[in-house]
Design an enzyme around this catalytic site. Structure first.
Site, PDB file in Angstrom:
ATOM      1  N   GLU A 166      12.717  -9.806  -1.296  1.00 17.11           N
ATOM      2  CA  GLU A 166      11.582 -10.188  -0.472  1.00 17.11           C
ATOM      3  C   GLU A 166      11.174 -11.618  -0.785  1.00 17.11           C
ATOM      4  O   GLU A 166      11.254 -12.050  -1.933  1.00 17.11           O
ATOM      5  CB  GLU A 166      10.421  -9.248  -0.796  1.00 17.11           C
ATOM      6  CG  GLU A 166       9.334  -9.212   0.226  1.00 17.11           C
ATOM      7  CD  GLU A 166       8.404  -8.041  -0.063  1.00 17.11           C
ATOM      8  OE1 GLU A 166       8.532  -6.999   0.590  1.00 17.11           O
ATOM      9  OE2 GLU A 166       7.560  -8.175  -0.963  1.00 17.11           O
ATOM     10  N   LYS A 209      10.126   2.045   0.333  1.00 14.98           N
ATOM     11  CA  LYS A 209       9.499   0.771   0.717  1.00 14.98           C
ATOM     12  C   LYS A 209      10.272   0.063   1.841  1.00 14.98           C
ATOM     13  O   LYS A 209       9.700  -0.693   2.615  1.00 14.98           O
ATOM     14  CB  LYS A 209       9.383  -0.162  -0.496  1.00 14.98           C
ATOM     15  CG  LYS A 209       8.730   0.460  -1.721  1.00 14.98           C
ATOM     16  CD  LYS A 209       7.317   0.964  -1.453  1.00 14.98           C
ATOM     17  CE  LYS A 209       6.762   1.746  -2.643  1.00 14.98           C
ATOM     18  NZ  LYS A 209       5.632   2.602  -2.284  1.00 14.98           N
ATOM     19  N   ARG A 237      -2.048   7.793  -1.965  1.00 13.16           N
ATOM     20  CA  ARG A 237      -2.792   8.529  -3.007  1.00 13.16           C
ATOM     21  C   ARG A 237      -4.150   7.889  -3.187  1.00 13.16           C
ATOM     22  O   ARG A 237      -4.439   6.855  -2.594  1.00 13.16           O
ATOM     23  CB  ARG A 237      -2.026   8.421  -4.335  1.00 13.16           C
ATOM     24  CG  ARG A 237      -1.790   6.964  -4.710  1.00 13.16           C
ATOM     25  CD  ARG A 237      -1.466   6.735  -6.157  1.00 13.16           C
ATOM     26  NE  ARG A 237      -1.617   5.330  -6.474  1.00 13.16           N
ATOM     27  CZ  ARG A 237      -0.643   4.426  -6.459  1.00 13.16           C
ATOM     28  NH1 ARG A 237       0.573   4.783  -6.130  1.00 13.16           N
ATOM     29  NH2 ARG A 237      -0.884   3.173  -6.772  1.00 13.16           N
ATOM     30  N   HIS A 245       2.354  -7.987 -12.815  1.00 16.23           N
ATOM     31  CA  HIS A 245       2.273  -7.208 -11.573  1.00 16.23           C
ATOM     32  C   HIS A 245       1.399  -5.960 -11.698  1.00 16.23           C
ATOM     33  O   HIS A 245       1.424  -5.090 -10.844  1.00 16.23           O
ATOM     34  CB  HIS A 245       3.662  -6.814 -11.052  1.00 16.23           C
ATOM     35  CG  HIS A 245       4.573  -7.981 -10.871  1.00 16.23           C
ATOM     36  ND1 HIS A 245       4.329  -8.964  -9.935  1.00 16.23           N
ATOM     37  CD2 HIS A 245       5.691  -8.361 -11.523  1.00 16.23           C
ATOM     38  CE1 HIS A 245       5.274  -9.872 -10.015  1.00 16.23           C
ATOM     39  NE2 HIS A 245       6.107  -9.536 -10.967  1.00 16.23           N
TER      40      HIS A 245
END
Lengths: 527, 186
Positions: free
Chosen positions: A210, A125, A302, A245
């Protein structure tokens, strides 16, 4: 991956390296295309729907994911032994494992997905974000660096970004290895927990920080690229309704996108895909602030769980498109040919107990009656008699509905959920209904904190307790007669009931009458 | 054979729906209706039935036994699943005895039990440790979700009955706690 130029490579036999609803769903398209489907099967999945539906089966001894569906070497060896032309990884398990994709390639087996290089580039990421930043795709402010960075440096970086912040796994996805931190004092514990979860889930403990966008929306774009260099998007999916999440309700189109914003984000998604030379199906995830600002989140390399909503509004079979690309053919359309028709919503049905902290629920599914009707699709991985085990994801099925408008689609979904009967394990159908009936959801005012901030009202419950009591009473009488010892009933093995046991009068006839129902002595009587 | 009743049977059961106060349901497997008879039920086989009220309105209903000990049933009716406990006041084992045994098994024991089947990830206590109420003693995982198990009360760790990586059944006692009697217990 059809990486080697545009040479065409017909695929006849496909191993689906997955289980459950997605293995079944992929298999249906493959069989409709005339392909041979090879399934994987752990010990307890021996009679699972995805195994039963396949043309050939590879048995992997054991039950844990690590022993079975993650066994890259065994799977590859078996694939070769069965002479498969291609492997479809589905989602989860090996779907984003670049080494596996590479190993397939090296064995002359087509991996139905992007190139190992693209998986690698997006799987990390931190690298993905840097790459997108360079390509001119907007990203969320944050920090990433060496995993040995001392806490005080991280604390300073966190302050610089500004709380609240998210701690995320570098190799993450699906909410695993992710922690939200509201204040500096919670940072250390969150870092430790996220790293541990990340290590366990992905074998990689690295995390990054983040900025946390307040009340963001999660909007993702379905992308497709072919080996000839054509890249398109199939519009967005709004996935803002999440619990811990984890997405639970998705829809397309997003109620929050204007046509202008949709065009801008779609262009950015295609730009992101092109930046990594993306082939096959992928998803570019963005978060959208309340001001309409959007930021790159990650690329999922995917087929997504929620791909059916895209299929419903584009009238396309995404697995079929994946196959075309994997065979080296080019996309049969361009961006200007594409449009969204109507509205689609997906609800994920999980075996969990909303009344008890959403703990996963295990056990045998005794009754399973999916809803049926026009514009209703149920992608299930289970059926009546399926044992829901602790070993795999607790998702039972995905319910998808379509309507000309969002309102029409929503009311079909409400009806469909109301007509979904699943007994034997606890599940979240009622919880989903509560969300669908929430006034803010109905007007499309949703964000990823919706479930944390909004109070869900209980649905109007039936007043007819007598009817329920009567049904349970009869079931109980039938059951107590069908067993020899009280308290040792086997509710799930009652198929033979009724044909035997002449001594139980409750099993003889087909009808029962309620004579009366009154409050018991202990309660409800005026004293 | 569906309408060939051999004998008339009647039963009277105590039923609690969704935790509401018990109501008594009197059932008969043979006509006639009582004048105020509320409903009649047609078994459709398996776990399915049809409830037909006095006005002829019908509803589908499904029932599934969830807990044989408690005789607890899940009943699907009008789009929702209801939790129903059925007791037969005439059954050999009296209700109070059943209640006592249930109370015994679900006592207010301070021991840490597995809330569901899963794998032990981390044990955060050792034998002899003094623990406070709310302190995390154990982390376990089930279906890829982590959960923390905390001490319900202050006390001393008496015994640890599991180890890292071990798979445990639901309800298994994982850690035994000797409650601290010097502190007020709620």
């Amino acid at each position: 991956m059809a990486k080697k130029g545009s040479e065409q490579q017909p695929i006849q036999k496909v191993l689906i390296a997955n289980r459950g609803e997605i293995a079944l769903r992929i298999g249906k398209t493959l069989q409709a295309m005339g392909k041979t489907v090879v399934a994987l099967c752990s010990d307890i999945d021996i009679t699972a729907p995805h195994v039963v539906a396949a043309n050939e089966v590879i048995h992997l001894p054991g039950n844990t994911s690590a022993e079975t569906y993650l066994q890259t070497e065994k799977i590859l060896a078996a694939a070769k032994a069965h002479g498969v032309d291609a492997v479809h990884p589905g989602y989860g398990f090996l779907s984003e494992n670049a080494d596996f994709a590479r190993a397939c390639q090296d064995s002359g087996i087509v991996f139905i997905g992007p190139s190992p290089e693209a998986i690698d580039a997006m799987g990390d990421k931190i690298r993905a974000k840097a790459l997108m930043q360079t390509a001119g795709v907007p990203v969320v402010p944050g920090w990433s660096g060496d995993s040995n960075t001392p806490l005080d440096v991280l604390s300073k970086e966190a302050e610089k970004i500004g709380y609240p912040i998210l701690v995320k796994a570098a190799a993450g996805g699906g909410g695993k290895g992710m922690r939200l931190v509201h204040q500096p004092s919670d940072l250390a514990a969150a870092l430790e927990a996220a790293a541990r979860e990340a290590q366990k889930a992905f074998g990689d403990a690295r995390v990054f920080l983040e900025k946390y966008i307040v009340r963001p929306r999660h909007v993702e774009f379905q992308i497709f690229g072919d080996a000839q260099g054509n890249t398109v998007h199939l519009f967005e999916r709004e996935c803002s309704i999440q619990r811990r999440h984890q997405k639970i309700i998705e829809e397309s189109p997003s109620p929050c996108l204007t046509p202008e914003l949709r065009t801008k984000m779609g262009d950015a998604a295609v730009k992101a895909a092109k930046a990594i030379g993306y082939t096959n199906a992928g998803t570019v995830e963005f978060i959208v602030g309340q001001d309409g600002g959007f930021y790159f989140l990650e690329v999922n390399t995917r087929l997504q769980v929620e791909h059916p909503v895209t299929e419903m509004v584009t009238h396309m079979d995404l697995v079929r498109l994946q196959m075309l690309i994997a065979e080296g053919r080019s996309l049969p359309f361009t961006q200007s040919d594409l449009q969204q028709d109507g509205h689609a919503i997906e609800c994920r049905l999980y075996a969990e107990d909303p009344q008890n902290q959403f703990l996963p629920s295990t056990g045998k599914i005794v009754v399973y009656r999916p809803p049926e009707g026009p514009n209703i699709r149920m992608d299930s991985g289970v059926r009546e008699g399926t044992e829901v085990s602790i070993f795999y994801d607790p998702m039972l099925a995905k319910l998808i509905t379509w309507g000309k408008t969002r309102g029409e689609c929503l009311s079909t979904m409400q009806w469909a959920l109301q007509n979904t009967v699943i007994l034997g394990v606890n599940h979240n159908a009622n919880f989903l209904q509560q969300i669908l009936h929430h006034p803010q959801f109905i007007i499309g005012n949703i964000h990823t904190h919706f479930l944390d901030e909004e109070t869900l009202a209980p649905l109007q419950a039936t007043q007819n307790l007598e009817a329920i009591a009567l049904a349970a009473g009869i079931a109980s009488l039938q059951n107590s007669g069908s067993q020899s010892l009280p308290g040792q009933s086997q509710s799930s093995d009652r198929s033979k009931d009724g044909s035997q046991d002449d001594h139980n009068p409750w099993l003889q006839g087909g009808e029962w009458r309620a004579l009366a129902s009154v409050p018991s002595r202990s309660e409800g009587r005026p004293s | 054979m569906s309408s060939a009743y051999k004998a008339t049977s009647q039963a009277s059961l105590h039923v609690s729906v969704n935790g509401a106060p018990e109501i008594t349901v009197k059932l008969s497997n043979k006509p006639p209706f009582l004048p105020n008879g509320t409903a009649h039920y047609v078994a459709l086989g398996g776990h399915e039935g049809l409830l037909i009220d006095a006005d002829g309105k019908q509803e589908r209903v499904f029932a599934c036994l969830r807990d044989a000990q408690e005789n607890r049933w899940d009943v699907w009716f009008q789009g929702a699943t209801h939790s129903v406990v059925v007791t037969d006041p005439n059954a050999k084992k009296s209700k109070s005895a059943r209640r006592d045994s249930a109370a015994k098994s679900a006592s207010n024991s301070p021991d840490i039990k597995a809330p569901m089947p899963g794998t032990i990830l981390q044990i955060k206590a050792a034998i002899g440790d003094n623990v406070s109420a709310g302190q995390t003693l154990l982390i376990m995982e089930s279906m890829k979700m982590e959960m923390t198990l905390n001490a319900a009360t202050a006390g001393v760790v008496k015994e640890i009955r599991c180890q890292n990586g071990q798979m445990v059944e639901m309800g298994a006692v994982l850690i035994q706690i000797q409650p601290d009697t010097t502190q007020p217990n709620t």
